[in-house]
Scaffold this motif. Structure first.
Motif, short mmCIF file in Angstrom:
data_model
loop_
_atom_site.label_atom_id
_atom_site.label_comp_id
_atom_site.label_asym_id
_atom_site.label_seq_id
_atom_site.Cartn_x
_atom_site.Cartn_y
_atom_site.Cartn_z
N PRO A 451 -13.27 -55.25 -35.34
CA PRO A 451 -13.42 -56.33 -34.35
C PRO A 451 -14.47 -56.09 -33.27
N SER A 452 -15.24 -55.04 -33.36
CA SER A 452 -16.17 -54.73 -32.27
C SER A 452 -17.18 -55.85 -32.04
N SER A 453 -17.63 -56.51 -33.12
CA SER A 453 -18.61 -57.58 -32.94
C SER A 453 -18.02 -58.78 -32.22
N ALA A 454 -16.71 -59.00 -32.33
CA ALA A 454 -16.09 -60.12 -31.63
C ALA A 454 -16.08 -59.89 -30.12
N PHE A 455 -15.92 -58.64 -29.69
CA PHE A 455 -15.91 -58.35 -28.26
C PHE A 455 -17.31 -58.36 -27.67
N ALA A 456 -18.32 -58.23 -28.52
CA ALA A 456 -19.71 -58.31 -28.03
C ALA A 456 -20.27 -59.72 -28.14
N LEU A 457 -19.44 -60.68 -28.49
CA LEU A 457 -19.90 -62.05 -28.69
C LEU A 457 -20.37 -62.66 -27.37
N ASN A 458 -21.53 -63.32 -27.39
CA ASN A 458 -22.05 -63.99 -26.21
C ASN A 458 -22.03 -65.51 -26.42
N ALA A 459 -22.36 -66.24 -25.36
CA ALA A 459 -22.28 -67.69 -25.41
C ALA A 459 -23.23 -68.29 -26.44
N ALA A 460 -24.43 -67.72 -26.59
CA ALA A 460 -25.40 -68.26 -27.53
C ALA A 460 -24.92 -68.11 -28.97
N SER A 461 -24.43 -66.94 -29.33
CA SER A 461 -23.93 -66.72 -30.70
C SER A 461 -22.70 -67.58 -30.97
N TRP A 462 -21.85 -67.73 -29.95
CA TRP A 462 -20.67 -68.57 -30.11
C TRP A 462 -21.06 -70.03 -30.38
N ALA A 463 -22.03 -70.53 -29.65
CA ALA A 463 -22.46 -71.91 -29.83
C ALA A 463 -23.09 -72.13 -31.20
N SER A 464 -23.81 -71.15 -31.70
CA SER A 464 -24.51 -71.30 -32.98
C SER A 464 -23.59 -71.10 -34.18
N PHE A 465 -22.57 -70.26 -34.06
CA PHE A 465 -21.73 -69.92 -35.22
C PHE A 465 -20.25 -70.08 -34.89
N GLU A 466 -19.93 -71.14 -34.16
CA GLU A 466 -18.54 -71.34 -33.74
C GLU A 466 -17.60 -71.48 -34.93
N HIS A 467 -17.97 -72.26 -35.94
CA HIS A 467 -17.09 -72.47 -37.09
C HIS A 467 -16.88 -71.16 -37.87
N GLU A 468 -17.92 -70.36 -38.00
CA GLU A 468 -17.78 -69.07 -38.71
C GLU A 468 -16.82 -68.15 -37.97
N TRP A 469 -16.91 -68.15 -36.66
CA TRP A 469 -16.02 -67.29 -35.88
C TRP A 469 -14.57 -67.78 -35.97
N LEU A 470 -14.36 -69.07 -35.99
CA LEU A 470 -13.00 -69.59 -36.14
C LEU A 470 -12.44 -69.25 -37.52
N ILE A 471 -13.29 -69.27 -38.54
CA ILE A 471 -12.84 -68.85 -39.88
C ILE A 471 -12.47 -67.37 -39.88
N ALA A 472 -13.28 -66.56 -39.20
CA ALA A 472 -12.96 -65.13 -39.11
C ALA A 472 -11.62 -64.92 -38.41
N LEU A 473 -11.35 -65.70 -37.35
CA LEU A 473 -10.07 -65.61 -36.66
C LEU A 473 -8.92 -65.96 -37.60
N ALA A 474 -9.12 -67.02 -38.40
CA ALA A 474 -8.08 -67.42 -39.34
C ALA A 474 -7.85 -66.35 -40.41
N VAL A 475 -8.90 -65.69 -40.86
CA VAL A 475 -8.76 -64.64 -41.88
C VAL A 475 -7.96 -63.46 -41.32
N VAL A 476 -8.24 -63.08 -40.08
CA VAL A 476 -7.47 -61.99 -39.47
C VAL A 476 -6.00 -62.38 -39.37
#
Length: 520
Positions: A451-476
């Motif tokens: 999960p280290s990359s999730a804690f380093a997530l910034n606003a720009a990456s979140w805005a660009s890949f929001e759906h991918e991050w939500l899928i990663a959350l669902a997989v966990v």
């Protein structure tokens, strides 16, 4: 009536030859230190420095030496096969605990009192105020008592042959809490030393007046902060010791679920309270002439730093609540099919989740209230996502440990921790070499594994890949459900074994036993 366990330890530790040797060595050390500080030097500062040195020496002797004695007290009885005898004595668990807590390190207390004359003489000649001398000794004894209680708790829960393993974590904890966080470069905590070594720092009156901690923006004298923390921690540790000391070691349960939750919430209050928040009037807090923290620390960075500190507390909560095979068997005997219910299948995830939610709400509210971030500095969806990812990650690993802990091996939890450590080390190396976790496009996929990359997530990456991050959350979350399912299967195995075992014959009536008519 004197405590028999205390008297037994006193007779063992203070045999005449050993006590005389300790007194002679203490006298030689006292005279050597006195001569070192007084030779060729005069002035009020010399005896004051002598007083500070003796205080530090007393803390070292009582904290380290006494802690090791407390750490070995119950474990030594287990090695000698005398602990079971102590468990069935007429002493209550509290009497047995206080006897060991005060009796096991009594030789170290004796050495401290042997060093007391030179300490008091140095304080008198250095014109140290009597109230300050009293505060120093209160911190010395209450602080060491809290650490000794923790060491005794370790000793109670340790198995045979592993006492040496616990000494190193105890020494690491002493070193970690002996740092002055309020004066450390890059620290965002407004709290001075938490160990009894703070007594040496407070020995100088000019220094002690400036030792102020900041709790939610309010400055408090360091002495009173330590007083409250040491007393409450001693009470928490004694509660766990008394709860388990006279139990069968296979059924140890450090705290009940609610007690464990309350203890972790108490530690979380300390973490959040002594963070370098702004004062209630919105002005930044200063420590001396150094501005600490908020000039460069963004609100999302505050959340990450506090979540990292809180992670270890909720990991501790999960570890404390883990059940072993014997606990599960007892629950099956008491609850039957209810021992494999949905609640039991996700144990101890509900308490961990509740703790993260409560701490997360408090954390976000504090950031909003004290920091008052501008809209361009604060992203609510991202902040909530980081909190949710941390919660699901913790739950996944805790459920994995609980499932592994029910397997039929010699030390299932040791194996579980070993596998988990190997997994994280190897995954980190692979992702570090390939640089996958540093690329915004691949970071959501690597976060599923580490999960280290999730804690380093910034606003720009979140805005660009929001759906991918939500899928990663669902997989966990799905991974956590898989381990819950595996735990449920294990519980059903226990149920099937328990149902196939023949019932034990009923106990003979009391009258038959008293008459000697026992069944053959």
């Amino acid at each position: 009536m004197p405590n028999p366990e205390f008297l037994r330890n006193a007779r063992i530790q203070l045999r005449p030859g050993r006590a005389a040797a300790a007194a002679i060595i203490s006298a030689v050390v006292s005279l050597t230190i006195w001569y070192t500080y007084s030779a060729g030097r005069t002035g009020r500062g010399v005896p004051m420095q002598l007083f500070e040195t003796i205080i530090q020496l007393q803390v070292f002797v009582l904290l380290i030496g006494g802690g090791i004695y407390a750490l070995l007290s119950v474990h030594r009885e287990k090695e000698l096969n005398t602990f079971d005898y102590q468990r069935v004595t007429r002493l209550t668990a509290l009497e047995l605990a206080t006897g060991k807590l005060l009796g096991a390190p009594i030789l170290m207390y004796f050495i401290v009192f042997c060093l007391m004359p030179v300490a008091v003489t140095g304080a008198f000649l250095g014109q140290v105020p009597g109230s300050l001398v009293l505060e120093d000794f209160v911190i010395l004894f209450l602080g060491c008592l809290a650490y000794h209680a923790l060491a005794l708790l370790f000793s109670t829960t340790l198995g045979r042959g592993v006492s040496a393993i616990a000494i190193l974590p105890f020494l690491i904890l002493v070193g970690f809490t002996s740092g002055d966080y309020a004066r450390s470069q890059g620290s965002n905590w407004m709290l001075h030393q938490l160990s009894p070594f703070a007594a040496g720092s407070m020995a100088d009156f000019d220094v002690s007046r400036g030792l102020l901690d900041t709790f939610f923006g309010h400055q408090l004298p360091h002495f009173y902060v330590l007083l409250v923390i040491f007393v409450t921690l001693t009470a928490w540790f004694l509660l766990a010791i008394v709860r388990n000391l006279k139990r069968d070691p296979a059924l140890y349960e450090i705290y009940s679920p609610l007690q464990a939750f309350g203890f972790v919430m108490y530690l979380e209050l300390i973490v959040l309270g002594f963070f370098n928040w702004k004062s209630p009037n919105g002005q930044p807090i200063f420590e001396g002439q150094n501005f600490k923290g908020f000039a460069v620390l963004a609100p999302l960075d505050i959340e990450r730093e506090l979540l990292f500190a809180s992670f270890w507390l909720f990991a501790l909560l999960g570890l404390v609540l883990l059940r072993n095979r014997e606990h599960v068997r007892r629950r099956i005997q008491a609850l039957g099919d209810g021992a494999a219910s949905l609640w039991a299948s996700v144990w101890p995830a509900p308490y961990v989740l509740a703790g993260v939610i409560v701490a997360g709400i408090a954390l976000l509210d504090l950031i909003e209230g004290y920091r008052r971030p501008a809209p361009e500095e604060w992203n609510w969806p991202l902040a909530i996502f980081i909190l949710a990812f941390c919660a699901l990650w913790l739950i996944r690993d805790v459920l994995y440990l609980q499932w592994m802990g029910l397997r039929r091996t010699r030390r299932p939890l040791v194996s579980a921790f070993l596998y988990l450590a190997v997994y994280y080390v190897c995954t980190s190396i692979v992702f570090g070499v390939t640089n996958l976790s540093q690329r915004p496009a691949s970071a959501p996929y690597t976060a599923v594994f580490i999960p280290s990359s999730a804690f380093a997530l910034n606003a720009a990456s979140w805005a660009s890949f929001e759906h991918e991050w939500l899928i990663a959350l669902a997989v966990v979350g799905v991974e956590a459900l898989v381990f819950a399912f595996l735990q449920r299967q294990k519980l059903r195995e226990f149920l099937s074994v328990a149902s196939s075992e023949p019932e034990a014959p009923p106990a003979p009536p009391v009258s038959a036993v008293s008459a000697g008519n026992l069944p053959s």
